[in-house]
Scaffold this motif. Structure first.
Motif, PDB file in Angstrom:
ATOM      1  N   GLY A 256      42.749  67.805   5.465  1.00 52.58           N
ATOM      2  CA  GLY A 256      44.188  67.613   5.566  1.00 52.58           C
ATOM      3  C   GLY A 256      44.613  67.533   7.018  1.00 52.58           C
ATOM      4  N   ALA A 257      44.076  68.457   7.816  1.00 49.32           N
ATOM      5  CA  ALA A 257      44.398  68.473   9.245  1.00 49.32           C
ATOM      6  C   ALA A 257      43.842  67.223   9.929  1.00 49.32           C
ATOM      7  N   ARG A 258      42.616  66.827   9.534  1.00 50.66           N
ATOM      8  CA  ARG A 258      42.025  65.614  10.129  1.00 50.66           C
ATOM      9  C   ARG A 258      42.868  64.390   9.826  1.00 50.66           C
ATOM     10  N   PHE A 259      43.342  64.313   8.590  1.00 49.45           N
ATOM     11  CA  PHE A 259      44.134  63.158   8.178  1.00 49.45           C
ATOM     12  C   PHE A 259      45.399  63.054   9.023  1.00 49.45           C
ATOM     13  N   ILE A 260      46.118  64.168   9.131  1.00 52.23           N
ATOM     14  CA  ILE A 260      47.405  64.106   9.844  1.00 52.23           C
ATOM     15  C   ILE A 260      47.160  63.866  11.339  1.00 52.23           C
ATOM     16  N   ARG A 261      46.069  64.417  11.870  1.00 56.65           N
ATOM     17  CA  ARG A 261      45.753  64.178  13.284  1.00 56.65           C
ATOM     18  C   ARG A 261      45.418  62.703  13.496  1.00 56.65           C
ATOM     19  N   TRP A 262      44.698  62.139  12.543  1.00 58.06           N
ATOM     20  CA  TRP A 262      44.329  60.731  12.670  1.00 58.06           C
ATOM     21  C   TRP A 262      45.583  59.867  12.671  1.00 58.06           C
ATOM     22  N   VAL A 263      46.528  60.216  11.762  1.00 56.37           N
ATOM     23  CA  VAL A 263      47.778  59.455  11.679  1.00 56.37           C
ATOM     24  C   VAL A 263      48.539  59.583  13.000  1.00 56.37           C
ATOM     25  N   VAL A 264      48.621  60.812  13.530  1.00 54.61           N
ATOM     26  CA  VAL A 264      49.347  61.039  14.772  1.00 54.61           C
ATOM     27  C   VAL A 264      48.729  60.224  15.911  1.00 54.61           C
ATOM     28  N   GLU A 265      47.415  60.323  16.014  1.00 55.63           N
ATOM     29  CA  GLU A 265      46.765  59.620  17.132  1.00 55.63           C
ATOM     30  C   GLU A 265      46.869  58.115  16.989  1.00 55.63           C
TER      31      GLU A 265
ATOM     32  N   TRP B 259      54.266  69.697  -9.862  1.00 60.04           N
ATOM     33  CA  TRP B 259      54.225  71.024  -9.235  1.00 60.04           C
ATOM     34  C   TRP B 259      53.255  71.939  -9.989  1.00 60.04           C
ATOM     35  N   ASN B 260      53.272  71.818 -11.342  1.00 58.97           N
ATOM     36  CA  ASN B 260      52.416  72.686 -12.137  1.00 58.97           C
ATOM     37  C   ASN B 260      50.960  72.255 -12.121  1.00 58.97           C
ATOM     38  N   THR B 261      50.727  70.975 -11.917  1.00 62.99           N
ATOM     39  CA  THR B 261      49.355  70.476 -11.978  1.00 62.99           C
ATOM     40  C   THR B 261      48.644  70.649 -10.643  1.00 62.99           C
ATOM     41  N   ILE B 262      49.392  70.387  -9.574  1.00 61.61           N
ATOM     42  CA  ILE B 262      48.732  70.247  -8.269  1.00 61.61           C
ATOM     43  C   ILE B 262      48.892  71.522  -7.440  1.00 61.61           C
ATOM     44  N   PRO B 263      47.793  72.102  -7.002  1.00 62.28           N
ATOM     45  CA  PRO B 263      47.903  73.175  -6.007  1.00 62.28           C
ATOM     46  C   PRO B 263      48.240  72.537  -4.650  1.00 62.28           C
ATOM     47  N   HIS B 264      49.459  72.791  -4.190  1.00 63.28           N
ATOM     48  CA  HIS B 264      49.958  72.110  -2.995  1.00 63.28           C
ATOM     49  C   HIS B 264      49.616  72.857  -1.702  1.00 63.28           C
ATOM     50  N   VAL B 265      49.311  72.091  -0.673  1.00 62.43           N
ATOM     51  CA  VAL B 265      49.266  72.634   0.681  1.00 62.43           C
ATOM     52  C   VAL B 265      50.082  71.669   1.532  1.00 62.43           C
ATOM     53  N   THR B 266      50.899  72.178   2.443  1.00 59.91           N
ATOM     54  CA  THR B 266      51.638  71.283   3.333  1.00 59.91           C
ATOM     55  C   THR B 266      51.215  71.552   4.783  1.00 59.91           C
ATOM     56  N   GLN B 267      50.822  70.476   5.425  1.00 61.85           N
ATOM     57  CA  GLN B 267      50.366  70.547   6.820  1.00 61.85           C
ATOM     58  C   GLN B 267      51.437  69.872   7.694  1.00 61.85           C
ATOM     59  N   PHE B 268      51.858  70.544   8.779  1.00 64.12           N
ATOM     60  CA  PHE B 268      52.888  69.976   9.657  1.00 64.12           C
ATOM     61  C   PHE B 268      52.267  69.493  10.969  1.00 64.12           C
ATOM     62  N   ASP B 269      52.942  68.530  11.567  1.00 69.10           N
ATOM     63  CA  ASP B 269      52.519  68.092  12.895  1.00 69.10           C
ATOM     64  C   ASP B 269      53.677  67.298  13.500  1.00 69.10           C
TER      65      ASP B 269
ATOM     66  N   PRO C 172      58.769  64.865  13.560  1.00 66.97           N
ATOM     67  CA  PRO C 172      58.064  65.858  12.743  1.00 66.97           C
ATOM     68  C   PRO C 172      57.494  65.226  11.471  1.00 66.97           C
ATOM     69  N   LEU C 173      56.244  65.554  11.187  1.00 65.60           N
ATOM     70  CA  LEU C 173      55.570  65.048   9.980  1.00 65.60           C
ATOM     71  C   LEU C 173      55.221  66.227   9.079  1.00 65.60           C
ATOM     72  N   SER C 174      55.367  66.033   7.772  1.00 64.38           N
ATOM     73  CA  SER C 174      54.973  67.054   6.797  1.00 64.38           C
ATOM     74  C   SER C 174      54.080  66.383   5.748  1.00 64.38           C
ATOM     75  N   LEU C 175      52.822  66.787   5.751  1.00 62.60           N
ATOM     76  CA  LEU C 175      51.870  66.165   4.801  1.00 62.60           C
ATOM     77  C   LEU C 175      51.538  67.176   3.709  1.00 62.60           C
ATOM     78  N   SER C 176      51.950  66.894   2.444  1.00 64.61           N
ATOM     79  CA  SER C 176      51.531  67.744   1.324  1.00 64.61           C
ATOM     80  C   SER C 176      50.389  67.045   0.614  1.00 64.61           C
ATOM     81  N   TYR C 177      49.400  67.825   0.194  1.00 68.71           N
ATOM     82  CA  TYR C 177      48.270  67.198  -0.500  1.00 68.71           C
ATOM     83  C   TYR C 177      47.769  68.091  -1.622  1.00 68.71           C
TER      84      TYR C 177
END
Lengths: 470, 537
Positions: B516-525, B331-341, B501-506
């Protein structure tokens, strides 16, 4: 004709061939460009090795004479200079031939010739057979070494020698003047003296072996005072003129007084200069210092990312063992290893009789830097081994950080000092304390005990020397 | 009598909790025979014996935490591998270490280490030469321990506590409150000492004032990027330092780790730097870096909860402790973003059900693992780690995916290796086996390491979205929640579709938001249109 390699090494002295061999061992495709038919460089052809063969011969003569002290008398030796020269040549041939075989065994492309850069990836090679070839490379290691400096404006004469000429052993001159009291002058001067020449030395500075601590140099001074005809300190050579069968030399002493003497031969040993000319470096990004050395970083990379430089051309001290280590660093750096050239101590050895050797910090350095050091000296008069050799003219000293008690420098004067100094280098590299040397058992009776003895002196607890505790 | 001591268990494992003792007093043990079952923070291990003989006294209990090197049981009639064997030679065997381990037997200890010595006032700090004794915390007969405060000294700068630099029993106190003492002056006579405070040596100076550090907080070490020359692009220049006491091999180690040897504090005599010092320094740098300069929550003092009611304290289990440490670092090392889809798994569910038999259940996870494995190849920055010390990104050419498993002892993440080379059915079998072993605490340490990406499936429990924490040093984690049938508007109609529902943190240092959005869209498709997997090959 043209070909290409990953690494090309220019100059195959002890730095160059070490670099080339290691690069090949690390799996790279390697070429060497070298003037001689076999690797070796100045060290093997015109330096360390022939001079040590010569000095060994001189030492035998001196020891035979010395044996009179303990009741063994020899006749004056007969010296066959031709045979001595042949023996010296055979030593050189054996070593250089061996290196040639090692290069072939490693499948290193060997170009006998001279190289110059066309750009940062291409060399033009003028081969010994007169043909030319272009060689493209990924990385180059410059190892072209150095050559003796000459005094500007002196006449061309077969009677004026540099160290190379002196090592050719053409003749034993009746009178020899050595210009420059550094290590080369002292080694060759004492050797010619033992072969029968009358030798004088002239030195600009106030003492012989400038750069060495005075107490070490004094051990040698005492001996050469009786060997040499004249030791002229703080004296300059003003002029040299070729005369029949010799050289007339005009000196200026420290008062500015001029005087003149004639010698059969003059050996000029005033230093060495880097071979950084005529290499086409202007076609690369390599930069030189004002003194003509190539600028390098800690990995021996020049300001041109494709070109490395090692050995004499990369700066002082101009010593074979420093070049060898640098060569290995450069080869590993090219292979992508995270190496750097960062020795704590580079040993210096003067192979006179007695030998003078030192490493790490000198007392002169410590004084200059204002460091708080304690110097512990063990005089060889207290060494049983030195007495059995009838050579108590010796001194072993440690330069110790007063606060941490770390050994920062070691100096030794006396017979075999050159062999003994390695212990000091290891101590410094390992960050040893005086206590470590004191507590390491040294074999008895050997001269090596004197370094343990010096450590005991530091603690005021020497077995061999009584010194009231403060 | 010989002892069996807990041997080295593996990298970074220093201790474990005993879950079973497999031998009893009187048993004959052979080399290689398992004698203990131990739970470490990574796995449950069976510990084989490295000695032979008859078990004497067992010195540990089930449930106890033991450290590597700690004695487990005594052994007699042995032909051990350990050199300390040579049984029953009473006098010669009186080992000096043994006497220092036994508490409060000063006279014998003194005999072993040679009488009375003086303990001197150690260096108190820069430019402090003397001070006035204000308090003495020990008296004659007290036992000194290294690091325990013995004196309070008032200097012209501050009042300092002085810790002991020696161990032993105080014979005589040479000072009184009010005495002015100089650095290096004897303060106690001590007996039975393992002293490092020998008179007037520079060693205490090199240790740099343990007391002085109380008043000043040293700044956290800063990682300095190596200086590179302008003319030499992309050169990592290992630094050369003169006058640093370290052996050439230690210098090499520092260079290889990218550490400036000049910054490493040496623990040896004269400040000599050992390989261990370099590694320890490396560790502090890593911790400082992962803390990101901010304060770590654990460092904050806790309020007294009993003010508000009854509480109880329980030791953290190894798994809990490791989880807490590891997630703090992440948590301290990584600046997290979570993308939902959301992904439409209606068709996938039909397929999954059709191939799941009564004796073989296939969950949705293996399908997702397969898709993610392909996605990691398509988006290499998701299969990477950041090395800030060299300012490099490490890309991985292998695809290992960790799967979070909920066990009765906490969260475990076994890793499926080379999933890109496995079929979905193979992944399913492997996953079932691995999860089962994790629940039975049978996973090996190797099976828990080497992940590139983690999948956490909370679908079995419920919930819509969550923000999973990236399993550092990986780059991303995909959380799956419970699928639900929803009204989806397609081609002019609302149709019921099963939506997951998918939650992608990176790690935002490695991955930009758009990717991040491209990755989750690719997974969804790819899940909705599985042929895409093949098309993109």
């Amino acid at each position: 004709m043209s070909s290409s390699v990953q690494v090309v090494v220019i100059g195959a002295g002890p730095g160059g061939y070490a670099a080339a061999f290691l690069a090949a061992d690390l799996g790279m495709q390697v070429a060497i460009v070298e003037k001689e038919a076999n690797p070796g460089g100045v060290c093997l052809y015109r330096g360390c090795i022939p001079s040590k063969a010569f000095l060994h011969a001189a030492k035998i003569i001196s020891e035979a004479r010395h044996a009179k002290n303990f009741g063994i008398e020899y006749n004056t030796p007969h010296i066959d200079i031709d045979k001595l020269r042949d023996w010296k040549k055979s030593v050189v041939a054996k070593l250089t031939g061996g290196l040639g075989a090692l290069a072939r065994a490693r499948k290193i492309k060997y170009f006998q010739g001279e190289a110059s850069f066309l750009n940062s990836n291409t060399l033009k090679i003028k081969k010994a057979d007169g043909s030319q070839e272009e060689l493209t490379f990924e990385k180059a290691i410059l190892a072209t070494g150095s050559r003796p400096s000459m005094i500007p404006g002196i006449p061309q004469s077969p009677h004026i020698w540099d160290s190379t000429a002196a090592l050719n052993l053409e003749t034993i001159p009746e009178n020899l003047l050595v210009v420059g009291g550094g290590y080369i002058g002292m080694e060759l001067g004492t050797a010619y003296r033992e072969l029968g020449s009358k030798v004088s030395v002239v030195e600009m500075m106030s003492g012989l072996l400038p750069g060495a601590d005075r107490d070490l140099a004094d051990v040698l001074n005492k001996r050469v005072k009786n060997l040499f005809t004249k030791v002229m300190l703080e004296t300059k050579v003003a002029k040299m003129e070729a005369v029949a069968d010799g050289v007339a030399v005009t000196f200026t002493d420290k008062e500015g007084k001029e005087f003149k003497e004639n010698y059969n031969k003059v050996l000029v040993s005033i230093g060495r200069r880097p071979n950084s000319e005529n290499l086409g470096l202007e076609n690369t990004k390599v930069k030189l210092t004002p003194r003509g050395f190539v600028e390098v970083d800690d990995q021996r990379r020049t300001t041109d990312p494709n070109i490395y430089a090692i050995g004499d051309i990369a700066g002082d001290p101009m010593l074979a063992h420093k070049a060898t280590h640098e060569g290995r660093v450069a080869a590993e750096a090219i292979a992508g290893h995270k190496v750097a050239f960062g020795p704590q101590a580079i040993p210096a050895v003067v192979f006179t009789d007695p030998e003078i050797a030192w490493c790490g910090l000198t007392e002169l350095d410590a004084a200059k830097a204002g460091l708080d050091v304690t110097v512990a000296k063990f005089p060889w008069g207290a060494s049983g081994r030195a007495l059995t050799l009838d050579r108590q003219d010796g001194l072993t000293k440690l330069i110790i950080d007063t606060k941490t008690q770390r050994v920062l420098g070691v100096g030794i004067a006396g017979v075999h000092a050159g062999e003994m100094i390695a212990e000091g280098v290891l101590a410094i590299e390992m960050g040893a304390l005086a206590k470590d040397l004191e507590m390491t058992i040294h074999p008895h009776p050997t001269l090596s005990e004197t370094s343990m003895g010096a450590a005991e002196i530091f603690f005021g607890t020497s077995t061999d020397i009584f010194k009231p505790r403060k | 009598m010989a002892e069996f001591k807990l041997p080295e268990l593996g990298e970074n494992i220093t201790q474990g909790t005993i879950t079973k003792i497999l031998v009893k007093s009187g048993d004959t043990v052979k080399k290689g025979q398992n004698v203990l079952e131990l739970e470490t923070d990574k796995a449950v291990l069976e510990v084989p014996c490295n000695v032979e003989g008859v078990v004497g006294q067992i010195m540990v209990k089930s449930g106890a935490v033991i450290k590597v090197g700690q004695p487990v049981f005594t052994l007699s009639g042995s032909s051990t591998a350990a050199p300390s064997a040579a049984p029953e030679k009473p006098a010669a065997q009186a080992k000096p270490e043994a006497s220092s381990l036994q508490p409060a037997q000063p006279s014998t200890a003194a005999a072993a280490s040679g009488g009375v010595t003086e303990m001197i006032l150690p260096t108190l700090g820069e430019n402090i030469e003397k001070g006035t004794v204000t308090k003495i915390y020990v008296k004659a007969g007290d036992r000194l321990e290294k690091g325990k405060n013995i004196l309070e000294v008032e200097t012209d700068k501050a009042v300092l506590d002085v810790p002991s630099s020696a161990e032993g029993v105080v014979k005589e106190v040479l000072i009184k409150p009010g005495t002015v003492v100089k650095v290096g002056q004897p303060v106690f006579k001590i007996e039975g000492t393992v002293s490092i405070a020998k008179p007037a040596s520079g060693i205490s100076a090199a240790k740099e004032a343990p007391a002085g550090t109380k008043t000043t907080t040293p700044p956290p070490p800063v990682v300095q990027p190596p200086v590179s020359q302008a003319a030499v692009p992309a050169a990592t220049q290992p630094a050369v330092h003169k006058d640093v006491p370290a052996a050439p091999s230690v210098r090499l180690l520092a260079r290889e780790l990218g550490i400036d040897i000049g910054q490493v504090p040496g623990s040896g005599p004269g400040g000599r730097i050992s390989a261990a010092d370099v590694k320890a320094y490396c560790k502090t740098l890593n911790t400082a870096r992962s803390a990101g300069g901010g304060a770590v929550a654990a460092a904050q003092p806790l309020p007294d909860f009993t003010k508000w009611g009854a509480t109880r304290r329980e030791a953290m289990s190894n798994v809990r402790r490791k989880t807490a440490e590891h997630l703090s670092i992440a948590w301290n090392t990584i600046p997290h973003v979570t993308q939902f889809d959301k992904v439409d798994i209606t068709e996938l569910e039909k397929l999954r059900k059709s191939i799941s038999g009564s004796n073989k259940k296939i969950s949705v996870t293996p399908f997702i693992i397969k898709v993610v494995a392909q996605a990691l190849k398509k988006f290499p920055q998701f299969n990477a780690s950041v090395d800030m010390s060299t300012q490099e990104i490490i890309f991985k050419d292998y695809v290992n995916i960790g799967v979070a498993v909920d066990t009765d002892r906490g969260l475990l993440v076994p890793v499926l290796k080379n999933v890109d080379k496995m079929s979905i059915l193979q992944i399913s079998d492997e996953l079932t086996a691995l999860a089962e072993r994790a629940r039975l605490r049978k996973t090996t340490i190797e099976e828990m390491q080497g992940g590139c990406f983690t999948i956490s499936n909370l679908g079995g429990i419920g919930g819509t979205y969550f923000t999973p924490i990236v399993n550092w040093p990986e780059a991303a984690i995909l959380g799956l929640s419970r699928g639900a049938t929803e009204q989806v508007y397609t081609d002019g109609h609302f149709v019921p579709r099963l939506m997951l529902p998918l939650s992608l943190s990176y790690d935002h240092r490695l991955v930009d938001g758009a990717d991040g959005a491209r990755f989750i869209r690719w997974v969804v498709e790819a899940i909705q249109q599985p042929f895409l997997l093949e098309l993109n090959k």
